[in-house]
Design a protein around this motif. Structure first.
Motif, PDB file in Angstrom:
ATOM      1  N   CYS A 104      64.023  61.504  37.428  1.00  0.00           N
ATOM      2  CA  CYS A 104      64.909  60.853  36.414  1.00  0.00           C
ATOM      3  C   CYS A 104      65.142  59.557  36.994  1.00  0.00           C
ATOM      4  CB  CYS A 104      66.140  61.710  36.244  1.00  0.00           C
ATOM      5  SG  CYS A 104      65.988  63.436  35.788  1.00  0.00           S
ATOM      6  N   GLU A 105      65.632  58.616  35.742  1.00  0.00           N
ATOM      7  CA  GLU A 105      66.189  57.425  36.167  1.00  0.00           C
ATOM      8  C   GLU A 105      67.473  57.128  35.809  1.00  0.00           C
ATOM      9  OE1 GLU A 105      65.562  53.202  33.336  1.00  0.00           O
ATOM     10  OE2 GLU A 105      64.145  54.821  33.284  1.00  0.00           O
ATOM     11  N   GLU A 106      68.240  56.552  37.009  1.00  0.00           N
ATOM     12  CA  GLU A 106      69.578  56.191  36.768  1.00  0.00           C
ATOM     13  C   GLU A 106      69.948  55.635  35.583  1.00  0.00           C
ATOM     14  OE1 GLU A 106      73.486  54.279  39.121  1.00  0.00           O
ATOM     15  OE2 GLU A 106      71.514  54.347  40.145  1.00  0.00           O
ATOM     16  N   LYS A 155      76.868  59.608  39.579  1.00  0.00           N
ATOM     17  CA  LYS A 155      76.125  58.797  38.655  1.00  0.00           C
ATOM     18  C   LYS A 155      75.239  59.568  37.619  1.00  0.00           C
ATOM     19  CE  LYS A 155      75.042  55.492  42.536  1.00  0.00           C
ATOM     20  NZ  LYS A 155      73.943  54.817  43.270  1.00  0.00           N
ATOM     21  N   THR A 171      71.814  52.957  33.607  1.00  0.00           N
ATOM     22  CA  THR A 171      72.396  51.739  33.687  1.00  0.00           C
ATOM     23  C   THR A 171      72.757  50.873  32.358  1.00  0.00           C
ATOM     24  OG1 THR A 171      70.494  50.743  34.168  1.00  0.00           O
ATOM     25  CG2 THR A 171      71.734  51.615  36.168  1.00  0.00           C
ATOM     26  N   LYS A 227      75.216  63.321  38.301  1.00  0.00           N
ATOM     27  CA  LYS A 227      74.814  63.909  40.002  1.00  0.00           C
ATOM     28  C   LYS A 227      75.868  63.655  40.541  1.00  0.00           C
ATOM     29  CE  LYS A 227      71.749  64.928  42.982  1.00  0.00           C
ATOM     30  NZ  LYS A 227      71.685  66.204  43.247  1.00  0.00           N
ATOM     31  N   TYR A 272      72.176  59.976  35.320  1.00  0.00           N
ATOM     32  CA  TYR A 272      70.747  59.878  35.139  1.00  0.00           C
ATOM     33  C   TYR A 272      70.254  60.347  33.679  1.00  0.00           C
ATOM     34  CZ  TYR A 272      70.696  59.058  40.200  1.00  0.00           C
ATOM     35  OH  TYR A 272      70.907  58.683  41.490  1.00  0.00           O
ATOM     36  N   VAL A 306      66.512  63.837  40.930  1.00  0.00           N
ATOM     37  CA  VAL A 306      66.668  62.256  41.042  1.00  0.00           C
ATOM     38  C   VAL A 306      65.326  61.922  41.015  1.00  0.00           C
ATOM     39  CG1 VAL A 306      67.465  60.555  42.381  1.00  0.00           C
ATOM     40  CG2 VAL A 306      69.001  62.424  41.901  1.00  0.00           C
ATOM     41  N   ALA A 356      72.203  61.440  29.222  1.00  0.00           N
ATOM     42  CA  ALA A 356      71.980  61.302  30.712  1.00  0.00           C
ATOM     43  C   ALA A 356      73.251  62.243  31.153  1.00  0.00           C
ATOM     44  CB  ALA A 356      72.671  59.744  31.061  1.00  0.00           C
TER      45      ALA A 356
END
Length: 170
Positions: free
Chosen positions: A117-119, A92, A121, A83, A94, A114, A80
């Motif tokens: 891509c997936e954040e 955050k 978490t 961004k 990603y 974005v 990840a």
């Protein structure tokens, strides 16, 4: 702290930033140093045991992370990258699947697209956060690039395993 002291430390930090950016632009053997740092990272216990690598995407004056990103993806690690959030001083991370998931964005730095891509978490995983720095002192305190993005992020995610990268000026 008095305003004069705050102004003095800001001036001093900016002088240090200018000094170390200049040194990095003139640095000989950058590729050799980058390879040595890469080898230390991938052979570290922190890297070998982590599930996810949260890393910056390097610019030409930073310790190279592009090789680390490729290596991590090849070795099935979650990767990840940050961004910067427009209008704030926050960022955050990603998840990316390749360098094709990146585009030039804030401060001319490669950031995740974005929409593709997936954040990230998944903080319950064992995460290694690669932290950029112009300079680190012997206690691990860093001087970054002056916007505080990483400082704020790391304060919110203090449980991450952190590894600061910079060149030794020994």
């Amino acid at each position: 702290m008095r305003k004069k002291q705050i102004d003095d430390i800001r001036i001093y930090k900016n002088e240090l930033r200018l000094k170390y950016k200049t040194l990095r632009r003139k640095m000989p053997d950058k590729d050799k140093l980058d390879s040595a740092i890469f080898n230390k990272i991938v052979n570290s216990k922190a890297f070998m045991e982590c599930d996810a690598v949260l890393t910056y995407v390097s610019t030409d004056i930073e310790v190279d992370t592009q090789r680390l990103i490729s290596y991590s993806l090849e070795n099935k690690k979650i990767v990840a990258v940050p961004k910067c959030i427009d209008g704030t001083r926050d960022m955050k991370f990603y998840k990316i699947n390749s360098v094709d998931d990146l585009e030039t964005a804030t401060f001319s730095v490669l950031e995740p697209i974005v929409d593709k891509c997936e954040e990230f978490t998944r903080y319950e995983l064992k995460c290694l956060c690669i932290v950029p720095g112009l300079v680190f002192d012997t206690d691990g305190f860093r001087l970054g690039y002056g916007k505080g993005y990483y400082d704020r992020y790391l304060n919110q995610h203090s449980d991450l395993i952190k590894m600061g990268l910079c060149y030794c000026q020994c």
